[in-house]
Scaffold this motif. Structure first.
Motif: not given
Length: 131
Positions: A57, A59, A61-62
């Motif tokens: 996984t 993460r 940002d948009d």
């Protein structure tokens, strides 16, 4: 062939790489049976059981996610495939870079170096402005 724990390895034809009894079988043409008493049947049936890759996984940002999706869409691919390709490329580059650093360090230890002024002169000879 012998496993690290001393168990003799037998081979049998197969078509996938996978873990077998804690041993990674990587050959496309030959898979390893990890000491099963059943011989070829065990080698074939155990080594032809595909092992799923480990999920990871991250993460994002948009903005990065949108750029990732754009690359995937433009190449008719998936996010996962684009990420996997990017990681593989990075790891190949990193291995190459580390090897080049080691070469440079060895050259330095061997005294195979160029003085600063000589390096600047060589760069100027290429037509590049150097302060």
């Amino acid at each position: 062939m012998i496993r690290p724990d001393g168990v003799p390895l037998k081979t049998a034809p197969a078509s996938r790489s996978m873990m077998v009894d804690g041993t990674l079988c990587e050959s496309v043409d030959m898979m390893v049976s990890c000491g099963f008493d059943g011989g070829a049947r065990d080698a074939y049936s155990v080594c032809n059981t595909e092992v799923a890759p480990m999920p990871t996984t991250i993460r994002l940002d948009d903005d990065t996610l949108a750029r990732l999706d754009a690359v995937a869409a433009s190449s008719s691919s998936t996010r996962s495939a684009v990420i996997k390709d990017a990681v593989e490329q990075y790891l190949e580059y990193d291995a190459w870079f580390r090897q080049q650093v080691a070469v440079g360090q060895q050259a330095s230890r061997n005294g195979d170096v160029v003085a600063h002024d000589e390096a600047k002169a060589r760069i100027r000879a290429l037509g590049v402005h150097v302060d």
